[in-house]
Design an enzyme around this catalytic site. Structure first.
Site, PDB file in Angstrom:
ATOM      1  N   ASN A   1       4.575 -11.297 -22.892  1.00  0.00           N
ATOM      2  CA  ASN A   1       3.276 -10.867 -22.355  1.00  0.00           C
ATOM      3  C   ASN A   1       2.271 -11.986 -22.640  1.00  0.00           C
ATOM      4  O   ASN A   1       1.793 -12.121 -23.757  1.00  0.00           O
ATOM      5  CB  ASN A   1       2.864  -9.558 -23.053  1.00  0.00           C
ATOM      6  CG  ASN A   1       1.464  -9.105 -22.671  1.00  0.00           C
ATOM      7  OD1 ASN A   1       0.858  -9.639 -21.740  1.00  0.00           O
ATOM      8  ND2 ASN A   1       0.946  -8.121 -23.399  1.00  0.00           N
TER       9      ASN A   1
ATOM     10  N   LYS B   1      -0.669 -12.312 -21.611  1.00  0.00           N
ATOM     11  CA  LYS B   1      -2.069 -11.844 -21.635  1.00  0.00           C
ATOM     12  C   LYS B   1      -2.944 -12.798 -20.806  1.00  0.00           C
ATOM     13  O   LYS B   1      -2.484 -13.349 -19.814  1.00  0.00           O
ATOM     14  CB  LYS B   1      -2.559 -11.686 -23.081  1.00  0.00           C
ATOM     15  CG  LYS B   1      -1.599 -10.822 -23.910  1.00  0.00           C
ATOM     16  CD  LYS B   1      -2.145 -10.375 -25.222  1.00  0.00           C
ATOM     17  CE  LYS B   1      -1.091  -9.526 -25.939  1.00  0.00           C
ATOM     18  NZ  LYS B   1      -1.539  -8.989 -27.208  1.00  0.00           N
TER      19      LYS B   1
ATOM     20  N   HIS C   1      -0.964  -0.832 -21.843  1.00  0.00           N
ATOM     21  CA  HIS C   1      -1.061  -1.666 -23.047  1.00  0.00           C
ATOM     22  C   HIS C   1      -2.282  -1.222 -23.853  1.00  0.00           C
ATOM     23  O   HIS C   1      -3.304  -0.826 -23.279  1.00  0.00           O
ATOM     24  CB  HIS C   1      -1.182  -3.146 -22.648  1.00  0.00           C
ATOM     25  CG  HIS C   1      -1.026  -4.066 -23.818  1.00  0.00           C
ATOM     26  ND1 HIS C   1      -2.059  -4.308 -24.686  1.00  0.00           N
ATOM     27  CD2 HIS C   1       0.039  -4.771 -24.276  1.00  0.00           C
ATOM     28  CE1 HIS C   1      -1.625  -5.131 -25.638  1.00  0.00           C
ATOM     29  NE2 HIS C   1      -0.360  -5.430 -25.402  1.00  0.00           N
TER      30      HIS C   1
ATOM     31  N   GLU D   1      -4.526  -2.809 -25.245  1.00  0.00           N
ATOM     32  CA  GLU D   1      -5.768  -3.520 -24.893  1.00  0.00           C
ATOM     33  C   GLU D   1      -6.403  -2.913 -23.652  1.00  0.00           C
ATOM     34  O   GLU D   1      -7.624  -2.867 -23.521  1.00  0.00           O
ATOM     35  CB  GLU D   1      -5.466  -5.025 -24.714  1.00  0.00           C
ATOM     36  CG  GLU D   1      -5.210  -5.690 -26.072  1.00  0.00           C
ATOM     37  CD  GLU D   1      -4.240  -6.863 -26.048  1.00  0.00           C
ATOM     38  OE1 GLU D   1      -3.968  -7.414 -24.972  1.00  0.00           O
ATOM     39  OE2 GLU D   1      -3.744  -7.216 -27.144  1.00  0.00           O
TER      40      GLU D   1
ATOM     41  N   GLU E   1       4.248  -0.295 -29.616  1.00  0.00           N
ATOM     42  CA  GLU E   1       3.432  -1.375 -30.147  1.00  0.00           C
ATOM     43  C   GLU E   1       2.355  -0.800 -31.060  1.00  0.00           C
ATOM     44  O   GLU E   1       1.303  -0.367 -30.579  1.00  0.00           O
ATOM     45  CB  GLU E   1       2.748  -2.134 -29.004  1.00  0.00           C
ATOM     46  CG  GLU E   1       3.705  -2.774 -28.028  1.00  0.00           C
ATOM     47  CD  GLU E   1       3.079  -3.981 -27.332  1.00  0.00           C
ATOM     48  OE1 GLU E   1       3.675  -5.062 -27.412  1.00  0.00           O
ATOM     49  OE2 GLU E   1       1.997  -3.857 -26.743  1.00  0.00           O
TER      50      GLU E   1
ATOM     51  N   GLY F   1      -1.069  -9.065 -32.577  1.00  0.00           N
ATOM     52  CA  GLY F   1      -1.864 -10.273 -32.761  1.00  0.00           C
ATOM     53  C   GLY F   1      -2.425 -10.446 -34.163  1.00  0.00           C
ATOM     54  O   GLY F   1      -3.291 -11.286 -34.395  1.00  0.00           O
TER      55      GLY F   1
ATOM     56  N   SER G   1       3.391  -8.715 -33.191  1.00  0.00           N
ATOM     57  CA  SER G   1       3.711  -9.857 -34.052  1.00  0.00           C
ATOM     58  C   SER G   1       5.215 -10.093 -34.209  1.00  0.00           C
ATOM     59  O   SER G   1       5.669 -10.505 -35.273  1.00  0.00           O
ATOM     60  CB  SER G   1       3.030  -9.723 -35.419  1.00  0.00           C
ATOM     61  OG  SER G   1       1.618  -9.683 -35.259  1.00  0.00           O
TER      62      SER G   1
HETATM   63  P1  PGA Z   1       1.643 -10.053 -30.242  1.00  0.00           P
HETATM   64  O1  PGA Z   1       1.316  -9.132 -28.958  1.00  0.00           O
HETATM   65  O2  PGA Z   1       3.095 -10.409 -30.137  1.00  0.00           O
HETATM   66  O3  PGA Z   1       0.748 -11.237 -30.102  1.00  0.00           O
HETATM   67  O4  PGA Z   1       1.359  -9.226 -31.457  1.00  0.00           O
HETATM   68  C1  PGA Z   1       2.206  -8.166 -28.487  1.00  0.00           C
HETATM   69  C2  PGA Z   1       1.612  -7.424 -27.317  1.00  0.00           C
HETATM   70  O5  PGA Z   1       0.410  -7.119 -27.356  1.00  0.00           O
HETATM   71  O6  PGA Z   1       2.308  -7.123 -26.323  1.00  0.00           O
END
Ligand code: PGA
Length: 255
Positions: A9, A11, A95, A97, A167, A173, A213
């Site tokens: 992903n 983003k 997601h 976000e 997640e 992140g 992460s």
């Molecule tokens: P990350 O993000 O691997 O940077 O923690 C995962 C995601 O939000 O899909």
């Protein structure tokens, strides 16, 4: 046996030419191997360039979002039909976000999941709790609400290709990863929810990815868990070597 799915992903990162370079890196690493499915989800502006890079390869293309309607007056939105035209096979939906910054509700996400399934796009439905929710013991309840809401009205005959991503929001992140045991516990709960909400066959075949992460250093122990069928990777998918190392871990575990 469920085949691992390793999805990147990106983003809101990388322009079209950097995206194509990174996709080329992944394509050449994956080569002819088919023991693991690999999918790249670039921003819309890089979709066409990345589609060219992955064309004819074993790397799949995914989107990070879409609108439930096929077309119309929805300024700034993209439909499932448009994604299919670019040979997208997957779409990330719900997601955290999008839930947090764009106030997407389970009902709206459910409309998108239904459209995706009807349009031959495989939805990667994301669920997960915040730190506050975990600390107050609400993880199971939150995940249950998101799964029940996101998959409401979906029958076994329609759930082909459905993917779930667990997640935990506090792990996205942040560099903090759920321990393999913590993740496995929630993944097993999600599988049992799929069984009660849809049916056992769908529960057994649906891939449940872990995200938050995930990186080369922890991928192996997470992917080794019984109910973890892949990863949805943000930060570590932005560099060929780190993303490819996760793919490598999945290939090793599949051997
Ligand atoms: P990350 O993000 O691997 O940077 O923690 C995962 C995601 O939000 O899909």
């Amino acid at each position: 046996m469920r085949k691992f799915l390793i999805a990147g992903n990106w983003k809101m990162n990388l322009n079209a030419s950097d995206g194509a370079d990174l996709a080329n890196d992944v394509v050449s690493f994956v080569g002819k191997q088919t023991s693991v499915n690999v999918c790249i989800c670039p921003p819309f502006t890089s979709m066409e360039a990345v589609a060219k890079s992955v064309e004819g390869s074993n790397v799949l293309l995914g989107a990070q979002n879409m609108h439930p309607e096929a077309s119309g007056a929805y300024t700034g939105e993209i439909s499932a039909v448009m994604l299919r035209h670019l040979f997208c096979s997957h779409v990330i939906l719900g997601h955290s976000e999008r839930r947090e910054y764009f106030k997407e509700s389970d009902a709206f996400i459910n409309e998108k999941v239904k459209t995706a399934l009807n349009s031959n796009l495989k939805p990667i439905l994301c669920v997960g709790e915040t730190l506050e929710q975990r600390e107050s013991g609400q993880t199971s309840e939150i995940v249950r609400t998101q799964i029940q809401g996101g998959l409401s009205g979906i029958l076994g005959s329609q759930a082909d290709g459905l993917v779930i991503a667990y997640e935990p929001v506090w792990a996205i992140g942040t560099g903090k990863t759920a321990t393999p045991e913590m993740a496995q516990e929630v993944h097993a709960e999600i599988r049992s929810l799929l069984g009660s909400q849809i049916n056992e066959e769908v529960a057994n075949r649906t891939r449940i990815l872990y995200g938050g992460s995930m990186k080369a250093e922890n991928a192996m122990e997470l992917l080794a868990q019984e109910d973890i069928d892949g990863g949805l990777i943000g930060g570590a998918s932005l560099k060929g070597n780190s993303f490819n190392a996760i793919i490598e871990a999945a290939i090793e575990l599949s051997a």
